[in-house]
Structures are given as structure tokens and as C-alpha cells.
Design an enzyme around this catalytic site. Structure first.
Site, short mmCIF file in Angstrom:
data_model
loop_
_atom_site.label_atom_id
_atom_site.label_comp_id
_atom_site.label_asym_id
_atom_site.label_seq_id
_atom_site.Cartn_x
_atom_site.Cartn_y
_atom_site.Cartn_z
N ARG A 186 -11.96 28.12 23.27
CA ARG A 186 -11.56 29.36 22.56
C ARG A 186 -12.38 30.58 22.97
NH1 ARG A 186 -11.24 25.75 18.13
NH2 ARG A 186 -9.08 25.08 17.85
N LYS B 199 -8.71 42.83 31.08
CA LYS B 199 -7.40 42.19 31.28
C LYS B 199 -7.60 41.00 32.19
CE LYS B 199 -4.04 45.94 31.00
NZ LYS B 199 -3.03 46.70 31.80
N GLU C 67 -6.35 53.03 44.32
CA GLU C 67 -6.62 53.09 42.87
C GLU C 67 -7.58 54.24 42.57
OE1 GLU C 67 -4.96 51.36 40.74
OE2 GLU C 67 -4.25 49.58 41.80
N LYS D 224 -12.32 54.91 34.11
CA LYS D 224 -11.66 53.72 33.54
C LYS D 224 -12.32 53.34 32.21
CE LYS D 224 -9.40 49.47 34.00
NZ LYS D 224 -8.82 48.41 34.77
N GLU E 226 -3.93 48.78 25.44
CA GLU E 226 -2.81 49.54 26.03
C GLU E 226 -1.70 49.86 25.03
OE1 GLU E 226 -2.06 48.44 30.15
OE2 GLU E 226 -0.01 49.14 29.94
N ARG F 208 -4.15 54.03 27.67
CA ARG F 208 -4.43 53.15 28.81
C ARG F 208 -3.24 53.06 29.77
NH1 ARG F 208 -7.87 47.42 28.78
NH2 ARG F 208 -7.69 47.08 31.00
N ASN G 245 -1.31 53.31 34.73
CA ASN G 245 -0.15 52.79 35.46
C ASN G 245 0.51 53.85 36.35
OD1 ASN G 245 -0.44 50.28 34.25
ND2 ASN G 245 0.72 50.95 32.45
N HIS H 120 2.48 52.89 39.35
CA HIS H 120 2.61 51.43 39.35
C HIS H 120 4.03 50.93 39.12
CE1 HIS H 120 -1.67 51.34 39.72
NE2 HIS H 120 -1.72 50.03 39.62
N HIS I 217 5.16 48.47 41.76
CA HIS I 217 5.53 47.07 41.51
C HIS I 217 6.91 46.77 42.08
CE1 HIS I 217 2.45 46.62 38.03
NE2 HIS I 217 1.94 46.27 39.19
N HIS J 105 -1.07 45.37 47.12
CA HIS J 105 -0.89 46.10 45.87
C HIS J 105 -1.29 47.58 46.04
CE1 HIS J 105 -0.82 46.91 41.59
NE2 HIS J 105 -2.08 47.31 41.66
N1 LIG Z 1 -7.30 42.62 35.50
C1 LIG Z 1 -6.94 43.82 35.87
O1 LIG Z 1 -7.07 44.80 35.13
C2 LIG Z 1 -6.39 44.02 37.24
C3 LIG Z 1 -6.23 45.31 37.75
C4 LIG Z 1 -5.79 45.47 39.05
C5 LIG Z 1 -5.50 44.35 39.84
N2 LIG Z 1 -5.67 43.11 39.30
C6 LIG Z 1 -5.41 41.91 40.12
O2 LIG Z 1 -6.34 41.88 41.18
C7 LIG Z 1 -5.78 41.13 42.26
C8 LIG Z 1 -6.05 41.86 43.55
O3 LIG Z 1 -7.43 41.99 43.71
P1 LIG Z 1 -8.08 42.29 45.14
O4 LIG Z 1 -7.39 43.43 45.75
O5 LIG Z 1 -9.54 42.33 44.94
O6 LIG Z 1 -7.61 41.03 46.01
P2 LIG Z 1 -8.29 39.62 46.33
O7 LIG Z 1 -9.09 39.12 45.21
O8 LIG Z 1 -7.20 38.74 46.84
O9 LIG Z 1 -9.28 39.97 47.54
C9 LIG Z 1 -8.72 40.46 48.75
C10 LIG Z 1 -9.26 39.66 49.96
O10 LIG Z 1 -10.61 40.07 50.22
C11 LIG Z 1 -11.45 38.91 50.29
N3 LIG Z 1 -12.77 39.37 49.87
C12 LIG Z 1 -13.21 39.61 48.61
N4 LIG Z 1 -14.43 40.17 48.64
C13 LIG Z 1 -14.79 40.25 49.96
C14 LIG Z 1 -15.94 40.75 50.63
N5 LIG Z 1 -16.94 41.33 49.98
N6 LIG Z 1 -15.96 40.67 51.98
C15 LIG Z 1 -14.92 40.13 52.67
N7 LIG Z 1 -13.80 39.67 52.09
C16 LIG Z 1 -13.74 39.74 50.74
C17 LIG Z 1 -10.78 37.91 49.39
O11 LIG Z 1 -11.20 36.60 49.69
C18 LIG Z 1 -9.31 38.16 49.71
O12 LIG Z 1 -8.95 37.51 50.91
C19 LIG Z 1 -4.32 40.94 41.95
O13 LIG Z 1 -4.10 39.63 41.54
C20 LIG Z 1 -4.06 41.90 40.79
O14 LIG Z 1 -3.05 41.46 39.92
C21 LIG Z 1 -6.11 42.93 38.04
#
Ligand SMILES: NC(=O)c1ccc[n+]([C@@H]2O[C@H](COP(=O)([O-])OP(=O)(O)OC[C@H]3O[C@@H](n4cnc5c(N)ncnc54)[C@H](O)[C@@H]3O)[C@@H](O)[C@H]2O)c1
Length: 369
Positions: free
Chosen positions: A122, A144, A186, A228, A238, A242, A246, A249, A253, A266
Site C-alpha cells: 500500500r 504521476k 518539454e 513544474k 490535475e 496542471r 499538456n 500534447h 499524442h 514523445h
Molecule cells: N510521470 C510523468 O509525469 C511523465 C511525464 C512525461 C513522460 N513520462 C513518461 O516517461 C517516459 C519517457 O521517458 P524518457 O524520455 O526518459 O525515456 P526512457 O526512459 O525510455 O529513456 C530514453 C533512453 O535513454 C536511455 N538512458 C537513460 N538515461 C541515460 C543516460 N544518462 N545515458 C545514456 N542513456 C540513457 C534509456 O535507457 C533509454 O534507452 C514515457 O514512458 C512517458 O510516458 C512520464
């Protein structure tokens, strides 16, 4: 040491800027982190990031009980199967509610580890250690967490604020140019929706940013985290403000859905989405005419696309926009620009202007998709 507090009453937490911490370059940076951690730690990372930074993190964790779970790399692994596997390892390792999870990686690792922390017994504490630009300015802050369902992205999740966020900008030196640029989308979004001074600072510092100058990255990431943090503090779940985050977005999307996940990143989809939101805002007379050009110049300087990939069509695009989870029972909601540095959410959609925006971008599609 620089730090920002996300103000959420008894769930407030710090975002700590500790350059050299995770890369192992600066052991003096360890102290504040060590003081905040309990004795029992469970690290979640992926095979790529673990290969780069896990050894330094383990050294830093010292004598504590530390278990590690390494996920495969990639968005396709952001699934309930991974949650099941993590929970299994936590139980097998005898972890109690006193355990702290550490998410070492990009947004995928952060979302998976965050959701595992939200549901394990939990809820246990999680420390986010984001290693991509996108995760440092966006996904690690705000609580999130989610995994994907075959029928929709981020459809299974929870709000679960971290105990702290620890940002080491030096980790960005190993990030691929494409992933680095995706994070910049972003950042441009933050400036466009909230802060004209920030937008001008990005314009003036674009070369140093692209050269990944450490001091410049620190200033930029701190600026974005502040924007942020303020928005999250005003509207944690949200219900209002918040939704401004978007911006771009709903268009973005739709681009991701129609191109196939992973084909367009993304951040790349968000970049084009920002251009489309700006175009719609000009057509509905809320934004000055020259703004899209300024936006396009900055996105191009950051090696981001400003045009749709070829091969999309209007009917599918509109359908994908209407299926976006930001859509409410009242229908589509869009974030519009009122200026560069000011945005608003509206559900009063000008259908004609929206179609004109889509027609314009579909006619001028140039990217591959
Ligand atoms: N929770 C939220 O509020 C929120 C907001 C925006 C996006 N997201 C989510 O985040 C995800 C995308 O995140 P992302 O863009 O970080 O992608 P990711 O986590 O897939 O990382 C991108 C690539 O970079 C590599 N990597 C990570 N750190 C590295 C480093 N320091 N050096 C070399 N390689 C590295 C990873 O292994 C991966 O191959 C999506 O799933 C999206 O839905 C969540």
C-alpha cells in the site's frame, strides 16, 4: 547545493541538484542524500543505465541492505509484468514498508519504479534519480506514476509523490543527441506556457545548451523544475492548472499513436504539437502572428521537428485527438497560447480553425514517420 521544494503540505519534498553524484565524479555531493535514506534500499534501473551508473550508486549506498532489479530497456517494458516482477523481488528479499525504492533511469524506469512504490504494501517511499533530460525536467517531478495497457499508454497508474528527486546533470553527457533533443521539447513547452524571460534565455543560450555546458544545463533544468513545481503545488491531481502542462500534447499524442510508438519520440511529437497549438492559437486570434516563427526557430535550433511526418490523414488525426485521455466527458480540451509565456485551457473548440490547422500541417508534412 541547489534545491527546490515541491510544496505539498505533509508530502512536500526537495529536488536536489547534486552534479557528479551519480556519475561518481563528486563524492562530496553524497552527504545530504545519505542522510535522507533509510537502511533498506531497492534500486530499479534498466540494463543501459545500470551499465553506466549502478556501480557508482552502489558505492554511495555503502553498508545498507541493497537489492537491485534491472529492467529491459524500452517503453514496451512499461507493463504490469514488470510491476509483478518487482513486487516478487521485494517480497523475496524480505522488504518491509520501511524500504525505500530508488528509480535510477529515464522516465520509463521512473514511472515503473514509482508505480511499484505506490502499490507495494500500500505504498513505500521512492527516490527519483532521473538520468534523461525529459525525466529531470518532467516525469520525476509531480508524482504521476503509471504503466501501459495494450489498449492505452499510462492507463494503469497512481499519484505517488517521491520522497525526493536527485538530479545529477552530468548523467546527461552520455545521453544520445536524439534523446537529449526530445527533452528540450518539454523545456520549450515550459517556457512557452509560463515564462517569456525563460523563452528569451533559451534563445540566447541555445548553442551552450546544445554543447551540454554543465552550468547552462543546471540553470535550465532548475528553471524548468521550478515552473513544474509551482504548477504541481497548485494542482497536484490535475483538476485545473496542471492541465497547462499538456500544451502541445493532445496533438502530440495523436502523432505518436498514428506513427506507432517508438517511431517518433514523445518529445519530437510534442515539438510538432507545440507548433500546431501555436498555429491554432493564431487562427483563433489568441496569439500574435509572429509567435509560431519564433517557436519554430527555437525548436529547429534544438534539432527538433516542426512539421508532421508524412502519411497521416485528417480523419484519423481527429479521432486520435478525441481519444486522448486528456479529453473529458465534455469533449476535447486544448491548451492554447495567449502569448509566448502564457497559456490557457479551453474546451470551447473552434472546429473550423482546428480543421484549418490540421489541413495546413498535413499539406506541409515533411518528416519521416
Ligand atoms: N510521470 C510523468 O509525469 C511523465 C511525464 C512525461 C513522460 N513520462 C513518461 O516517461 C517516459 C519517457 O521517458 P524518457 O524520455 O526518459 O525515456 P526512457 O526512459 O525510455 O529513456 C530514453 C533512453 O535513454 C536511455 N538512458 C537513460 N538515461 C541515460 C543516460 N544518462 N545515458 C545514456 N542513456 C540513457 C534509456 O535507457 C533509454 O534507452 C514515457 O514512458 C512517458 O510516458 C512520464
Amino acid at each position: 547545493m541547489k534545491s527546490i521544494t515541491v510544496e505539498l503540505a505533509d508530502r512536500s519534498y526537495p529536488i536536489l541538484f547534486l552534479p557528479g553524484l551519480v556519475t561518481g565524479a563528486d563524492s562530496a555531493a553524497q552527504a545530504p542524500l545519505a542522510a535522507a535514506m533509510g537502511d533498506s534500499i531497492f534500486v530499479v534501473s534498466n540494463e543501459t543505465v545500470a551499465g553506466l551508473y549502478l556501480a557508482s550508486l552502489q558505492k554511495l549506498l555503502g553498508d545498507r541492505k541493497v537489492d537491485v532489479y534491472i529492467m529491459p530497456d524500452g517503453e514496451q517494458h512499461k507493463t504490469l509484468d514488470q510491476i509483478d516482477a518487482i513486487v516478487g523481488e521485494l517480497l523475496a528479499g524480505g522488504h518491509t514498508r520501511e524500504t525505500t525504492l530508488i528509480a535510477l533511469g529515464g522516465g520509463v524506469v521512473g514511472d515503473v519504479a514509482g508505480f511499484a512504490a505506490a502499490v507495494y504494501q500500500r505504498g513505500v517511499a521512492v527516490i527519483q534519480m532521473p538520468t534523461t533530460l525529459l525525466s529531470q525536467v518532467d516525469s520525476s517531478v509531480g508524482g504521476k506514476t503509471a504503466v501501459n495497457h495494450p489498449l492505452g499508454k499510462n492507463m494503469i497508474g497512481a499519484f505517488h509523490q517521491p520522497k525526493m528527486v536527485v538530479i545529477d546533470v552530468e548523467t546527461l553527457k552520455t545521453l544520445s543527441p536524439r534523446e537529449f533533443s526530445a527533452g528540450l521539447a518539454e523545456i520549450v513547452k515550459h517556457a512557452a506556457l509560463a515564462d517569456w524571460d525563460y523563452f528569451q534565455w533559451l534563445q540566447a543560450n541555445q548553442d551552450s545548451i546544445m554543447a551540454r555546458d554543465s552550468a547552462c544545463l543546471m540553470t535550465m533544468i532548475e528553471w524548468s523544475c521550478r515552473i513544474k513545481a509551482v504548477i504541481v503545488a497548485s494542482d497536484e491531481t490535475e483538476q485545473g492548472q496542471r492541465a497547462l502542462l499538456n500544451l502541445g500534447h493532445t496533438f502530440g499524442h495523436a502523432i505518436e499513436t498514428l506513427s506507432g510508438y517508438g517511431v517518433v519520440l514523445h518529445g519530437e511529437a510534442v515539438a510538432v504539437g507545440l507548433m500546431m497549438a501555436a498555429d491554432y492559437s493564431v487562427r483563433t486570434k489568441t496569439l500574435f502572428d509572429a509567435a509560431p516563427t519564433q517557436l519554430a526557430q527555437l525548436l529547429t535550433a534544438f534539432a527538433l521537428p516542426t512539421a508532421l511526418p508524412k502519411g497521416l490523414n485528417k480523419a484519423d488525426f481527429l479521432q486520435a485527438m478525441n481519444r486522448d485521455k486528456k479529453t473529458t466527458t465534455d469533449g476535447l480540451r486544448l491548451v492554447i497560447l495567449r502569448d509566448l509565456g502564457r497559456a490557457d485551457v479551453t474546451s470551447r473548440i473552434n472546429e473550423r480553425a482546428l480543421e484549418q490547422t490540421l489541413d495546413f500541417f498535413l499539406e506541409n508534412a515533411s518528416g519521416s514517420g
